[in-house]
Design a protein around this motif. Structure first.
Motif, PDB file in Angstrom:
ATOM      1  N   SER A  37       0.839  -1.193   0.000  1.00 54.64           N
ATOM      2  CA  SER A  37       0.000   0.000   0.000  1.00 54.64           C
ATOM      3  C   SER A  37       0.878   1.248   0.000  1.00 54.64           C
ATOM      4  O   SER A  37       2.077   1.198   0.314  1.00 54.64           O
ATOM      5  CB  SER A  37      -0.897   0.005   1.229  1.00 54.64           C
ATOM      6  N   LYS A  38       0.273   2.390  -0.324  1.00 56.86           N
ATOM      7  CA  LYS A  38       1.023   3.645  -0.298  1.00 56.86           C
ATOM      8  C   LYS A  38       1.580   3.916   1.095  1.00 56.86           C
ATOM      9  O   LYS A  38       2.724   4.354   1.244  1.00 56.86           O
ATOM     10  CB  LYS A  38       0.125   4.788  -0.740  1.00 56.86           C
ATOM     11  N   ALA A  39       0.774   3.655   2.122  1.00 57.72           N
ATOM     12  CA  ALA A  39       1.214   3.915   3.495  1.00 57.72           C
ATOM     13  C   ALA A  39       2.381   3.013   3.870  1.00 57.72           C
ATOM     14  O   ALA A  39       3.358   3.457   4.488  1.00 57.72           O
ATOM     15  CB  ALA A  39       0.050   3.715   4.463  1.00 57.72           C
ATOM     16  N   LEU A  40       2.297   1.727   3.495  1.00 59.75           N
ATOM     17  CA  LEU A  40       3.371   0.788   3.833  1.00 59.75           C
ATOM     18  C   LEU A  40       4.660   1.177   3.113  1.00 59.75           C
ATOM     19  O   LEU A  40       5.738   1.184   3.724  1.00 59.75           O
ATOM     20  CB  LEU A  40       2.968  -0.632   3.447  1.00 59.75           C
ATOM     21  N   ILE A  41       4.574   1.513   1.835  1.00 63.53           N
ATOM     22  CA  ILE A  41       5.769   1.844   1.069  1.00 63.53           C
ATOM     23  C   ILE A  41       6.363   3.169   1.541  1.00 63.53           C
ATOM     24  O   ILE A  41       7.588   3.343   1.567  1.00 63.53           O
ATOM     25  CB  ILE A  41       5.459   1.868  -0.429  1.00 63.53           C
ATOM     26  N   SER A  42       5.530   4.104   1.952  1.00 63.98           N
ATOM     27  CA  SER A  42       6.042   5.359   2.512  1.00 63.98           C
ATOM     28  C   SER A  42       6.869   5.091   3.767  1.00 63.98           C
ATOM     29  O   SER A  42       7.963   5.650   3.948  1.00 63.98           O
ATOM     30  CB  SER A  42       4.890   6.306   2.831  1.00 63.98           C
ATOM     31  N   LYS A  43       6.371   4.207   4.611  1.00 63.34           N
ATOM     32  CA  LYS A  43       7.120   3.842   5.817  1.00 63.34           C
ATOM     33  C   LYS A  43       8.400   3.103   5.442  1.00 63.34           C
ATOM     34  O   LYS A  43       9.468   3.330   6.037  1.00 63.34           O
ATOM     35  CB  LYS A  43       6.244   2.980   6.728  1.00 63.34           C
ATOM     36  N   ALA A  44       8.304   2.241   4.438  1.00 61.42           N
ATOM     37  CA  ALA A  44       9.475   1.470   4.013  1.00 61.42           C
ATOM     38  C   ALA A  44      10.564   2.385   3.447  1.00 61.42           C
ATOM     39  O   ALA A  44      11.756   2.137   3.647  1.00 61.42           O
ATOM     40  CB  ALA A  44       9.066   0.431   2.973  1.00 61.42           C
ATOM     41  N   ARG A  45      10.169   3.454   2.762  1.00 62.15           N
ATOM     42  CA  ARG A  45      11.168   4.393   2.231  1.00 62.15           C
ATOM     43  C   ARG A  45      11.955   5.053   3.366  1.00 62.15           C
ATOM     44  O   ARG A  45      13.171   5.235   3.265  1.00 62.15           O
ATOM     45  CB  ARG A  45      10.493   5.469   1.382  1.00 62.15           C
ATOM     46  N   ARG A  46      11.254   5.425   4.402  1.00 62.13           N
ATOM     47  CA  ARG A  46      11.945   6.028   5.548  1.00 62.13           C
ATOM     48  C   ARG A  46      12.909   5.024   6.175  1.00 62.13           C
ATOM     49  O   ARG A  46      14.042   5.355   6.516  1.00 62.13           O
ATOM     50  CB  ARG A  46      10.931   6.515   6.579  1.00 62.13           C
ATOM     51  N   LEU A  47      12.448   3.796   6.317  1.00 62.00           N
ATOM     52  CA  LEU A  47      13.300   2.751   6.878  1.00 62.00           C
ATOM     53  C   LEU A  47      14.489   2.460   5.960  1.00 62.00           C
ATOM     54  O   LEU A  47      15.604   2.223   6.438  1.00 62.00           O
ATOM     55  CB  LEU A  47      12.480   1.480   7.097  1.00 62.00           C
ATOM     56  N   ARG A  48      14.257   2.486   4.652  1.00 67.39           N
ATOM     57  CA  ARG A  48      15.355   2.269   3.711  1.00 67.39           C
ATOM     58  C   ARG A  48      16.448   3.315   3.912  1.00 67.39           C
ATOM     59  O   ARG A  48      17.646   2.996   3.909  1.00 67.39           O
ATOM     60  CB  ARG A  48      14.832   2.304   2.274  1.00 67.39           C
ATOM     61  N   LYS A  49      16.048   4.554   4.062  1.00 65.98           N
ATOM     62  CA  LYS A  49      17.013   5.626   4.298  1.00 65.98           C
ATOM     63  C   LYS A  49      17.761   5.388   5.609  1.00 65.98           C
ATOM     64  O   LYS A  49      18.983   5.552   5.679  1.00 65.98           O
ATOM     65  CB  LYS A  49      16.289   6.978   4.332  1.00 65.98           C
ATOM     66  N   MET A  50      17.048   4.997   6.637  1.00 65.37           N
ATOM     67  CA  MET A  50      17.648   4.731   7.946  1.00 65.37           C
ATOM     68  C   MET A  50      18.696   3.634   7.865  1.00 65.37           C
ATOM     69  O   MET A  50      19.724   3.681   8.550  1.00 65.37           O
ATOM     70  CB  MET A  50      16.534   4.333   8.940  1.00 65.37           C
ATOM     71  N   LEU A  51      18.450   2.651   6.992  1.00 66.55           N
ATOM     72  CA  LEU A  51      19.363   1.518   6.839  1.00 66.55           C
ATOM     73  C   LEU A  51      20.514   1.814   5.876  1.00 66.55           C
ATOM     74  O   LEU A  51      21.325   0.937   5.592  1.00 66.55           O
ATOM     75  CB  LEU A  51      18.585   0.292   6.345  1.00 66.55           C
ATOM     76  N   GLY A  52      20.559   3.040   5.363  1.00 59.20           N
ATOM     77  CA  GLY A  52      21.608   3.382   4.417  1.00 59.20           C
ATOM     78  C   GLY A  52      21.322   2.904   3.016  1.00 59.20           C
ATOM     79  O   GLY A  52      22.234   2.801   2.197  1.00 59.20           O
ATOM     80  N   GLY A  53      20.045   2.644   2.720  1.00 57.62           N
ATOM     81  CA  GLY A  53      19.682   2.094   1.424  1.00 57.62           C
ATOM     82  C   GLY A  53      19.250   3.111   0.401  1.00 57.62           C
ATOM     83  O   GLY A  53      18.829   2.732  -0.699  1.00 57.62           O
ATOM     84  N   GLY A  54      19.350   4.400   0.735  1.00 64.51           N
ATOM     85  CA  GLY A  54      19.019   5.417  -0.252  1.00 64.51           C
ATOM     86  C   GLY A  54      20.093   5.469  -1.331  1.00 64.51           C
ATOM     87  O   GLY A  54      21.278   5.629  -1.030  1.00 64.51           O
ATOM     88  N   MET A  55      19.682   5.306  -2.578  1.00 67.64           N
ATOM     89  CA  MET A  55      20.639   5.312  -3.686  1.00 67.64           C
ATOM     90  C   MET A  55      20.450   6.589  -4.506  1.00 67.64           C
ATOM     91  O   MET A  55      19.382   7.173  -4.521  1.00 67.64           O
ATOM     92  CB  MET A  55      20.451   4.071  -4.558  1.00 67.64           C
ATOM     93  N   ARG A  56      21.452   7.012  -5.187  1.00 68.10           N
ATOM     94  CA  ARG A  56      21.396   8.259  -5.957  1.00 68.10           C
ATOM     95  C   ARG A  56      21.005   7.976  -7.406  1.00 68.10           C
ATOM     96  O   ARG A  56      19.855   7.747  -7.709  1.00 68.10           O
ATOM     97  CB  ARG A  56      22.741   8.997  -5.843  1.00 68.10           C
ATOM     98  N   GLN A  57      21.959   7.936  -8.326  1.00 66.44           N
ATOM     99  CA  GLN A  57      21.607   7.709  -9.736  1.00 66.44           C
ATOM    100  C   GLN A  57      21.362   6.217  -9.982  1.00 66.44           C
ATOM    101  O   GLN A  57      22.072   5.545 -10.724  1.00 66.44           O
ATOM    102  CB  GLN A  57      22.701   8.258 -10.650  1.00 66.44           C
ATOM    103  N   ALA A  58      20.322   5.727  -9.343  1.00 71.88           N
ATOM    104  CA  ALA A  58      20.035   4.290  -9.364  1.00 71.88           C
ATOM    105  C   ALA A  58      19.319   3.840 -10.628  1.00 71.88           C
ATOM    106  O   ALA A  58      19.074   2.648 -10.807  1.00 71.88           O
ATOM    107  CB  ALA A  58      19.202   3.907  -8.140  1.00 71.88           C
ATOM    108  N   GLY A  59      19.001   4.787 -11.504  1.00 78.62           N
ATOM    109  CA  GLY A  59      18.326   4.413 -12.740  1.00 78.62           C
ATOM    110  C   GLY A  59      19.111   3.450 -13.592  1.00 78.62           C
ATOM    111  O   GLY A  59      18.529   2.678 -14.380  1.00 78.62           O
ATOM    112  N   ILE A  60      20.423   3.478 -13.470  1.00 80.60           N
ATOM    113  CA  ILE A  60      21.266   2.520 -14.202  1.00 80.60           C
ATOM    114  C   ILE A  60      20.878   1.092 -13.829  1.00 80.60           C
ATOM    115  O   ILE A  60      20.810   0.203 -14.675  1.00 80.60           O
ATOM    116  CB  ILE A  60      22.750   2.779 -13.893  1.00 80.60           C
TER     117      ILE A  60
END
Length: 335
Positions: free
Chosen positions: A210-233
């Motif tokens: 769901s949108k709510a679950l994925i929104s929470k997961a994005r925050r957690l991803r950032k917390m875990l160091g999983g935010g990527m930059r030019q990840a389109g490659i």
């Protein structure tokens, strides 16, 4: 090198590599990478979910799902053989204080729903709060039936649980069942898809929900160091995999059955206890066969396996052909 160790060893084809080179990119942490955005929107729509998030690995995708569904002191039910219980370094417990409650898997890979019911904790402050059931499909190469998935959904509705699917090889399940992926996805509140196994991308998984679950997961991803930059490659490879590499999984399944048949020709090798359903082949190796020496000898001939005795696993994938299997069998015959 012919590699039977896992379908994680697949490498991008030339067309996929060219797609990666030409990918339009931006900063995904800012939400500015158009190729990542395209993949996430496509994946959500294709699988019948509101949203999705692209992450670096299946382990991270499962961890984000569990932490997004559960709070500290909560519990999730899963199988003793579940990847997110046995092979992901205890991440949910270590990083989220979420308690796993494993239950023995049945021979077909399913979990007995009556046994699961007995493990749901009472609403009492002495106990962890049971919030989630996590299934895996395929599990050990076995496919969970659509009837079972419907029963699991009804079970979770009855007991007010969320239902998550570790779908690392869910497309193998869909191809084996000869159904559209939505026939599986429709039963779950969240689902992961590994793009870097049989689908052939070099890196990446998706978490859908769901949108709510994925929104929470994005925050957690950032917390875990999983935010990527030019990840389109990387996302470009994932898009290519979903659009081009699904139907070819049938070839992997056919090759796995052929591999099992050929292994049974060899003295000391027996696959009869492990019917092949998808791309994983398990074989019992007799103790008189020095399989560890055999594995070393095979490397010298350009073939890699993971040696073992009871239930040694070999995996077929886009890097393994019919002729490669014949080459392995001939090498084993001449040992």
């Amino acid at each position: 090198m012919i590699d039977f160790r896992s379908d994680t060893v697949t490498k991008p084809c030339k067309t996929m590599l060219q797609t990666m080179v030409e990918a339009e990119v931006g900063d995904d942490v800012y939400g500015d990478d158009p190729t990542v955005n395209q993949l996430e929107q496509f994946a959500a729509q294709r699988h019948g979910f509101e949203a999705s998030v692209f992450v670096s690995s299946g382990t991270q995708a499962n961890l984000l799902a569990i932490l997004a569904h559960c709070e500290r002191g909560d519990e999730y039910l899963c199988g003793q053989s579940a990847h997110n219980y046995r092979y992901e370094a205890g991440g949910a417990a270590v990083l989220g204080s979420v308690q796993p409650q494993p239950v023995e898997n049945e021979p077909d890979g399913s979990l007995d729903l009556q046994k699961l019911a007995a493990y749901i904790k009472p609403d009492d402050f002495h106990f962890a709060r049971t919030k989630l059931l996590s299934l895996e499909n395929t599990i050990g190469g076995k496919v969970l039936s659509l009837d079972y998935l419907a029963q699991a959904r009804a079970f979770c509705d009855q007991h007010k649980l969320q239902l998550h699917l570790d779908g690392a090889r869910v497309y193998n399940a869909a191809v084996a069942l000869e159904v559209d992926i939505r026939a599986i996805a429709q039963h779950f509140d969240s689902m992961t898809i590994c793009l870097s196994k049989g689908l052939g991308a070099p890196i990446g998984s998706l978490l859908l929900g769901s949108k709510a679950l994925i929104s929470k997961a994005r925050r957690l991803r950032k917390m875990l160091g999983g935010g990527m930059r030019q990840a389109g490659i990387l996302a470009a490879a994932g898009m290519y995999a979903l659009e081009n590499n699904v139907e070819r999984l049938r070839e992997d399944h056919d090759n796995a059955r052929y591999l099992a048949e050929r292994l049974n020709e060899l003295p000391g090798f027996d696959t009869s206890a492990y019917p092949v359903q998808t791309n994983l082949v398990y074989v019992d190796v007799a103790n008189q066969v020095d399989i560890h020496k055999v594995a070393k000898d095979l490397i010298e001939q350009g073939i890699q396996i993971t040696p073992g005795y009871q239930g040694m696993r070999l995996v077929t994938h886009l890097g393994v052909s019919h002729a490669d299997i014949d080459r392995l069998i001939q090498a084993l015959k001449s040992r």
